[in-house]
Design a protein around this motif. Structure first.
Motif, PDB file in Angstrom:
ATOM      1  N   ILE A 175       0.697  -1.272  -0.026  1.00  0.00           N
ATOM      2  CA  ILE A 175       0.066  -0.100  -0.091  1.00  0.00           C
ATOM      3  C   ILE A 175       0.877   1.153  -0.061  1.00  0.00           C
ATOM      4  CG2 ILE A 175      -1.901   1.499   1.194  1.00  0.00           C
ATOM      5  CD1 ILE A 175      -2.631  -1.490   2.572  1.00  0.00           C
ATOM      6  N   GLY A 176       0.555   2.253  -0.861  1.00  0.00           N
ATOM      7  CA  GLY A 176       1.337   3.267  -1.035  1.00  0.00           C
ATOM      8  C   GLY A 176       2.144   3.571  -2.115  1.00  0.00           C
ATOM      9  N   ALA A 177       3.539   4.174  -2.160  1.00  0.00           N
ATOM     10  CA  ALA A 177       4.113   4.613  -3.177  1.00  0.00           C
ATOM     11  C   ALA A 177       4.532   3.363  -3.853  1.00  0.00           C
ATOM     12  CB  ALA A 177       5.155   5.257  -2.937  1.00  0.00           C
ATOM     13  N   LEU A 178       4.808   2.205  -3.216  1.00  0.00           N
ATOM     14  CA  LEU A 178       5.344   0.968  -3.838  1.00  0.00           C
ATOM     15  C   LEU A 178       4.260   0.116  -4.310  1.00  0.00           C
ATOM     16  CD1 LEU A 178       8.127  -0.065  -4.269  1.00  0.00           C
ATOM     17  CD2 LEU A 178       7.925  -1.415  -2.080  1.00  0.00           C
ATOM     18  N   ILE A 179       4.441  -0.529  -5.519  1.00  0.00           N
ATOM     19  CA  ILE A 179       3.309  -0.918  -6.239  1.00  0.00           C
ATOM     20  C   ILE A 179       3.980  -2.678  -6.238  1.00  0.00           C
ATOM     21  CG2 ILE A 179       1.886  -1.864  -8.179  1.00  0.00           C
ATOM     22  CD1 ILE A 179       2.243   1.082  -9.100  1.00  0.00           C
ATOM     23  N   THR A 180       3.353  -3.429  -5.718  1.00  0.00           N
ATOM     24  CA  THR A 180       3.859  -5.070  -5.450  1.00  0.00           C
ATOM     25  C   THR A 180       3.676  -5.567  -6.745  1.00  0.00           C
ATOM     26  OG1 THR A 180       3.295  -4.991  -3.311  1.00  0.00           O
ATOM     27  CG2 THR A 180       3.662  -7.162  -4.289  1.00  0.00           C
ATOM     28  N   GLY A 181       4.791  -6.126  -7.242  1.00  0.00           N
ATOM     29  CA  GLY A 181       4.699  -6.988  -8.413  1.00  0.00           C
ATOM     30  C   GLY A 181       4.932  -8.559  -8.130  1.00  0.00           C
ATOM     31  N   VAL A 182       4.038  -9.369  -8.625  1.00  0.00           N
ATOM     32  CA  VAL A 182       3.976 -10.753  -8.528  1.00  0.00           C
ATOM     33  C   VAL A 182       4.270 -11.168  -9.901  1.00  0.00           C
ATOM     34  CG1 VAL A 182       3.006 -12.776  -7.627  1.00  0.00           C
ATOM     35  CG2 VAL A 182       2.792 -10.761  -6.433  1.00  0.00           C
ATOM     36  N   ALA A 183       5.385 -12.039 -10.332  1.00  0.00           N
ATOM     37  CA  ALA A 183       5.596 -12.518 -11.619  1.00  0.00           C
ATOM     38  C   ALA A 183       4.716 -13.879 -11.853  1.00  0.00           C
ATOM     39  CB  ALA A 183       6.790 -12.745 -11.953  1.00  0.00           C
ATOM     40  N   LEU A 184       4.068 -13.973 -12.960  1.00  0.00           N
ATOM     41  CA  LEU A 184       3.173 -15.153 -13.085  1.00  0.00           C
ATOM     42  C   LEU A 184       3.605 -15.871 -14.429  1.00  0.00           C
ATOM     43  CD1 LEU A 184      -0.252 -14.152 -12.058  1.00  0.00           C
ATOM     44  CD2 LEU A 184       1.246 -15.788 -10.819  1.00  0.00           C
ATOM     45  N   PRO A 185       4.719 -16.390 -14.642  1.00  0.00           N
ATOM     46  CA  PRO A 185       5.129 -16.742 -15.879  1.00  0.00           C
ATOM     47  C   PRO A 185       4.318 -18.398 -16.312  1.00  0.00           C
ATOM     48  CG  PRO A 185       6.901 -17.394 -14.236  1.00  0.00           C
ATOM     49  CD  PRO A 185       5.980 -16.580 -13.870  1.00  0.00           C
TER      50      PRO A 185
ATOM     51  N   ASP B 211      14.116   0.241 -17.278  1.00  0.00           N
ATOM     52  CA  ASP B 211      13.267   0.476 -16.205  1.00  0.00           C
ATOM     53  C   ASP B 211      12.142  -0.582 -15.791  1.00  0.00           C
ATOM     54  OD1 ASP B 211      14.158   3.100 -16.524  1.00  0.00           O
ATOM     55  OD2 ASP B 211      12.618   3.762 -17.332  1.00  0.00           O
ATOM     56  N   VAL B 212      11.870  -0.703 -14.412  1.00  0.00           N
ATOM     57  CA  VAL B 212      10.766  -1.624 -14.067  1.00  0.00           C
ATOM     58  C   VAL B 212       9.581  -1.326 -14.950  1.00  0.00           C
ATOM     59  CG1 VAL B 212       9.360  -1.949 -12.164  1.00  0.00           C
ATOM     60  CG2 VAL B 212      11.667  -1.899 -11.752  1.00  0.00           C
ATOM     61  N   GLY B 213       8.813  -2.528 -15.200  1.00  0.00           N
ATOM     62  CA  GLY B 213       7.588  -2.344 -15.933  1.00  0.00           C
ATOM     63  C   GLY B 213       6.642  -3.604 -15.423  1.00  0.00           C
ATOM     64  N   SER B 214       5.652  -3.784 -16.184  1.00  0.00           N
ATOM     65  CA  SER B 214       4.566  -4.573 -15.598  1.00  0.00           C
ATOM     66  C   SER B 214       4.304  -5.554 -16.946  1.00  0.00           C
ATOM     67  CB  SER B 214       3.524  -4.118 -15.129  1.00  0.00           C
ATOM     68  OG  SER B 214       2.714  -3.203 -16.124  1.00  0.00           O
TER      69      SER B 214
ATOM     70  N   PHE C 217       1.276  -9.652 -11.899  1.00  0.00           N
ATOM     71  CA  PHE C 217       0.449  -8.676 -11.150  1.00  0.00           C
ATOM     72  C   PHE C 217       1.302  -7.496 -10.827  1.00  0.00           C
ATOM     73  CE2 PHE C 217      -2.530 -12.553 -10.236  1.00  0.00           C
ATOM     74  CZ  PHE C 217      -3.167 -12.506 -11.476  1.00  0.00           C
ATOM     75  N   GLY C 218       0.734  -6.297 -11.011  1.00  0.00           N
ATOM     76  CA  GLY C 218       1.369  -5.068 -10.503  1.00  0.00           C
ATOM     77  C   GLY C 218       2.742  -4.965 -11.567  1.00  0.00           C
ATOM     78  N   SER C 219       3.701  -4.157 -10.646  1.00  0.00           N
ATOM     79  CA  SER C 219       4.953  -3.772 -11.318  1.00  0.00           C
ATOM     80  C   SER C 219       6.066  -4.461 -10.664  1.00  0.00           C
ATOM     81  CB  SER C 219       5.168  -2.341 -11.871  1.00  0.00           C
ATOM     82  OG  SER C 219       5.025  -1.762 -10.331  1.00  0.00           O
ATOM     83  N   CYS C 220       6.981  -5.204 -11.381  1.00  0.00           N
ATOM     84  CA  CYS C 220       8.308  -5.655 -10.618  1.00  0.00           C
ATOM     85  C   CYS C 220       9.352  -5.881 -11.518  1.00  0.00           C
ATOM     86  CB  CYS C 220       7.871  -6.749  -9.989  1.00  0.00           C
ATOM     87  SG  CYS C 220       7.691  -8.386 -10.780  1.00  0.00           S
ATOM     88  N   LEU C 221      10.628  -5.897 -11.063  1.00  0.00           N
ATOM     89  CA  LEU C 221      11.676  -6.926 -11.762  1.00  0.00           C
ATOM     90  C   LEU C 221      11.584  -8.127 -11.319  1.00  0.00           C
ATOM     91  CD1 LEU C 221      14.460  -7.029 -13.296  1.00  0.00           C
ATOM     92  CD2 LEU C 221      15.536  -6.403 -11.123  1.00  0.00           C
ATOM     93  N   HIS C 222      11.617  -9.127 -12.262  1.00  0.00           N
ATOM     94  CA  HIS C 222      12.041 -10.637 -12.108  1.00  0.00           C
ATOM     95  C   HIS C 222      13.330 -10.746 -12.410  1.00  0.00           C
ATOM     96  CE1 HIS C 222      11.006 -14.794 -11.991  1.00  0.00           C
ATOM     97  NE2 HIS C 222      11.823 -14.953 -13.107  1.00  0.00           N
TER      98      HIS C 222
END
Length: 228
Positions: A7-17, A194-197, A202-207
């Motif tokens: 919650i907040g400025a950080l968007i959680t990213g969960v990779a789903l390959p 850059d980090v993307g999605s 789900f969300g944005s992250c670096l895998h």
């Protein structure tokens, strides 16, 4: 999926390959790893290997000509199914850093997390879209694409660490943010995108993945004691 949403400025990213079971699609196509039982000779330079350089009377003298020669050598090697190390000398990496700056991310799904038909092969660094990603170590780029199966925008870098062929994979990056191309050689900490999605996420992250001799290993365990 064990996904956690911050919650907040950080968007959680969960990779789903969402791949079928079987061989890992990244390690199966790794371009610069030594086959088991074989030996290779590496140096810390990134000069084009003579046996791969274009034949004929052409002599590269200007920076542009040298880069064009390198590009042709890399393209010829990859088209022939040869490893990147046959076209450029993979540098020896003696300095390792995390792929993102401290304070710019949070850890979410790690190595071995459950996935449909397989296990998660890397570590997710959840961060807002646009956060910079850096090369974890010196190496040369063997993959740079806007779309690689469920990985989305992906860069793969080949390095030599402690005498071993090491591949690092950076995925779910933002469209149009890749700062390096196949055949480029980078230094630890160098900006690569850059980090993307993109891809299955789900969300944005670096895998982030680490492969040793073509086999995926826990990135955080491998990084422990090596990051400086």
């Amino acid at each position: 999926m064990g996904a956690t949403f911050a919650i907040g400025a950080l968007i959680t990213g969960v990779a789903l390959p969402a791949f079928s079971s079987g061989a890992d699609p990244v390690s199966a196509t790794t371009l610069a790893v030594a086959e088991e039982g074989s030996t290779q000779s590496f140096s810390s330079t990134d000069e084009i290997r003579a046996e791969i350089a274009p034949r004929g009377s052409f002599s590269a003298t200007t920076p542009q000509e040298i880069e064009e020669t390198r590009s042709r050598a890399v393209a010829a090697a990859l088209a022939a199914g040869m490893p990147l190390s046959s076209a450029v000398d993979i540098p020896i990496a003696d300095h390792v850093v995390l792929p993102m700056a401290a304070g710019s991310y949070s850890y979410t799904d790690g190595f071995g997390a459950s996935r449909p038909g397989r296990s998660h092969l890397g570590q997710d660094f959840a961060a807002p879209i646009g956060e910079p990603i850096q090369a974890a170590m010196d190496g040369c780029v063997s993959r740079s694409t806007e779309s690689f199966e469920g990985y989305g925008v992906t860069i793969q870098i080949e390095s030599i660490v402690d005498g071993e062929a090491v591949s690092t994979v950076y995925s779910h990056m933002g469209y149009g943010t890749r700062a390096v191309e196949v055949g480029d050689c980078v230094e630890a900490g160098q900006y690569i995108g850059d980090v993307g999605s993109t891809g299955y996420v789900f969300g944005s992250c670096l895998h982030f993945e680490v492969h040793i001799g073509g086999a995926p290993v826990d990135p955080m365990t491998w990084l422990a004691g090596r990051v400086s």
